[in-house]
Design an enzyme around this catalytic site. Sequence first.
Site, PDB file in Angstrom:
ATOM      1  N   ASP A  76      -4.888   3.476  -1.628  1.00  0.00           N
ATOM      2  CA  ASP A  76      -5.914   3.808  -0.627  1.00  0.00           C
ATOM      3  C   ASP A  76      -6.480   5.190  -0.892  1.00  0.00           C
ATOM      4  OD1 ASP A  76      -5.954   1.550   1.263  1.00  0.00           O
ATOM      5  OD2 ASP A  76      -3.837   2.059   1.520  1.00  0.00           O
ATOM      6  N   HIS A  91      -8.587   0.849  -3.392  1.00  0.00           N
ATOM      7  CA  HIS A  91      -9.405   0.659  -2.197  1.00  0.00           C
ATOM      8  C   HIS A  91     -10.139   1.967  -1.933  1.00  0.00           C
ATOM      9  CE1 HIS A  91      -9.362  -0.380   2.415  1.00  0.00           C
ATOM     10  NE2 HIS A  91     -10.570  -0.207   1.941  1.00  0.00           N
ATOM     11  N   HIS A 147      -1.452  -1.494  -4.060  1.00  0.00           N
ATOM     12  CA  HIS A 147      -2.707  -1.152  -3.376  1.00  0.00           C
ATOM     13  C   HIS A 147      -2.770   0.365  -3.172  1.00  0.00           C
ATOM     14  CE1 HIS A 147      -5.949  -2.231  -0.421  1.00  0.00           C
ATOM     15  NE2 HIS A 147      -5.512  -1.159   0.224  1.00  0.00           N
ATOM     16  N   SER A 198       0.858  -1.188   0.000  1.00  0.00           N
ATOM     17  CA  SER A 198       0.000   0.000   0.000  1.00  0.00           C
ATOM     18  C   SER A 198       0.888   1.229   0.000  1.00  0.00           C
ATOM     19  CB  SER A 198      -0.888   0.010   1.246  1.00  0.00           C
ATOM     20  OG  SER A 198      -1.277   1.337   1.532  1.00  0.00           O
ATOM     21  N   MET A 227      -9.120   8.007   0.187  1.00  0.00           N
ATOM     22  CA  MET A 227      -9.917   8.434   1.345  1.00  0.00           C
ATOM     23  C   MET A 227     -10.431   9.846   1.126  1.00  0.00           C
ATOM     24  SD  MET A 227      -7.325   7.222   4.336  1.00  0.00           S
ATOM     25  CE  MET A 227      -6.565   5.589   4.318  1.00  0.00           C
ATOM     26  N   MET A 262     -10.815  -6.039   6.647  1.00  0.00           N
ATOM     27  CA  MET A 262      -9.997  -5.028   7.321  1.00  0.00           C
ATOM     28  C   MET A 262      -9.556  -5.585   8.676  1.00  0.00           C
ATOM     29  SD  MET A 262      -9.690  -2.426   5.315  1.00  0.00           S
ATOM     30  CE  MET A 262      -8.693  -1.489   6.477  1.00  0.00           C
ATOM     31  N   MET A 278     -12.228   4.200   0.050  1.00  0.00           N
ATOM     32  CA  MET A 278     -12.795   4.530   1.372  1.00  0.00           C
ATOM     33  C   MET A 278     -13.452   5.900   1.235  1.00  0.00           C
ATOM     34  SD  MET A 278      -9.628   3.119   3.623  1.00  0.00           S
ATOM     35  CE  MET A 278      -8.530   3.177   2.219  1.00  0.00           C
ATOM     36  N   ASP A 285      -6.046  -6.377   5.201  1.00  0.00           N
ATOM     37  CA  ASP A 285      -5.494  -5.021   5.102  1.00  0.00           C
ATOM     38  C   ASP A 285      -5.468  -4.386   6.487  1.00  0.00           C
ATOM     39  OD1 ASP A 285      -4.727  -2.494   4.334  1.00  0.00           O
ATOM     40  OD2 ASP A 285      -6.536  -2.057   3.171  1.00  0.00           O
TER      41      ASP A 285
HETATM   42  C1  DX5 Z   1      -5.933   1.699   6.020  1.00  0.00           C
HETATM   43  C2  DX5 Z   1      -5.581   1.325   4.618  1.00  0.00           C
HETATM   44  C3  DX5 Z   1      -4.429   0.420   4.527  1.00  0.00           C
HETATM   45  C4  DX5 Z   1      -3.136   0.972   5.071  1.00  0.00           C
HETATM   46  C5  DX5 Z   1      -2.379  -0.183   5.627  1.00  0.00           C
HETATM   47  O1  DX5 Z   1      -7.182   2.266   6.067  1.00  0.00           O
HETATM   48  O2  DX5 Z   1      -6.681   0.692   3.981  1.00  0.00           O
HETATM   49  O3  DX5 Z   1      -4.255  -0.096   3.204  1.00  0.00           O
HETATM   50  O4  DX5 Z   1      -2.350   1.619   4.110  1.00  0.00           O
HETATM   51  O5  DX5 Z   1      -1.281   0.303   6.299  1.00  0.00           O
HETATM   52  P1  DX5 Z   1      -0.518  -0.620   7.349  1.00  0.00           P
HETATM   53  O6  DX5 Z   1      -0.019  -1.817   6.595  1.00  0.00           O
HETATM   54  O7  DX5 Z   1       0.578   0.273   7.858  1.00  0.00           O
HETATM   55  O8  DX5 Z   1      -1.497  -0.991   8.413  1.00  0.00           O
HETATM   56 ZN    ZN Z   2      -6.293  -0.305   2.022  1.00  0.00          ZN
END
Ligand code: DX5
Ligand code: ZN
Length: 224
Positions: free
Chosen positions: A38, A69, A36, A11, A40, A140, A71, A178
């Site tokens: 993320d 992903h 990956h 990620s 947000m 998650m 969010m 994740d």
């Molecule tokens: C959190 C994200 C993850 C995050 C994971 O909401 O969806 O993908 O980047 O980071 P680590 O591996 O540090 O928990």
């Molecule tokens: Zn993620």
Amino acid sequence: MDRRSVKLAPSILDADFGHLAAQIDEAVKAGADRIHVDVMDGHFVPNISMGASIVRSLRNLTALQLETHLMISDPDFFLDEFVEAGSDSFLVHWEGNNNLHRTLQRIKALGKRAGVVINPATPASVLEEVLPQIDQVLVMTVNPGFGGQHFLHTTLPKIKRVRQMIEEINPACELELDGGIDSETAPLGVAAGADVLVAGTAVFDRQGVTTAMNKLRASLEPAA
Ligand code: DX5
Ligand code: ZN
């Protein structure tokens, strides 16, 4: 589960964006199976991260699958933009989506892989109706929104239940985890049934991406 077939999805949330190309290059050379991303919106989760322009930049850097992903509230509004930018697959949350089936249909109509994400408080049972339709489940293992959180061990029984459901309903579906994945927690997740692991801070780490990826892979090797 054959531990050697486990896929790693770094990620980039915690990557050094000033050196993104070098970091991606290193992750690819160290054996990343996909990247990956993320996304947000500061609304669905209490943090803002990145949008389609980052996917466009990544698309120029690697041929690896870019999994996105989402969010965000109303993911349907943004699918076209991410597809144009180069996303290969979408991970959308069960939570807050009153028309999840429609979202999944739209992703498939765009010719992309579709995955459903469930948060730590969401039971495995909500997946039953959508499992035949999807390519991935993402459990998650932290609350979404931030990198660097601790793996929630309480999710392990749920991961086992999801694995059972996948075997019964759609054995081709991947089971991805994740949050908080590192060399200590990765083997626990894989033993519970995961076959894809997202890792952010454990990969984009001060020790260097190659060393970090090797450590993560080594934790999944069967003991000699
Ligand atoms: C959190 C994200 C993850 C995050 C994971 O909401 O969806 O993908 O980047 O980071 P680590 O591996 O540090 O928990
Ligand atoms: Zn993620």
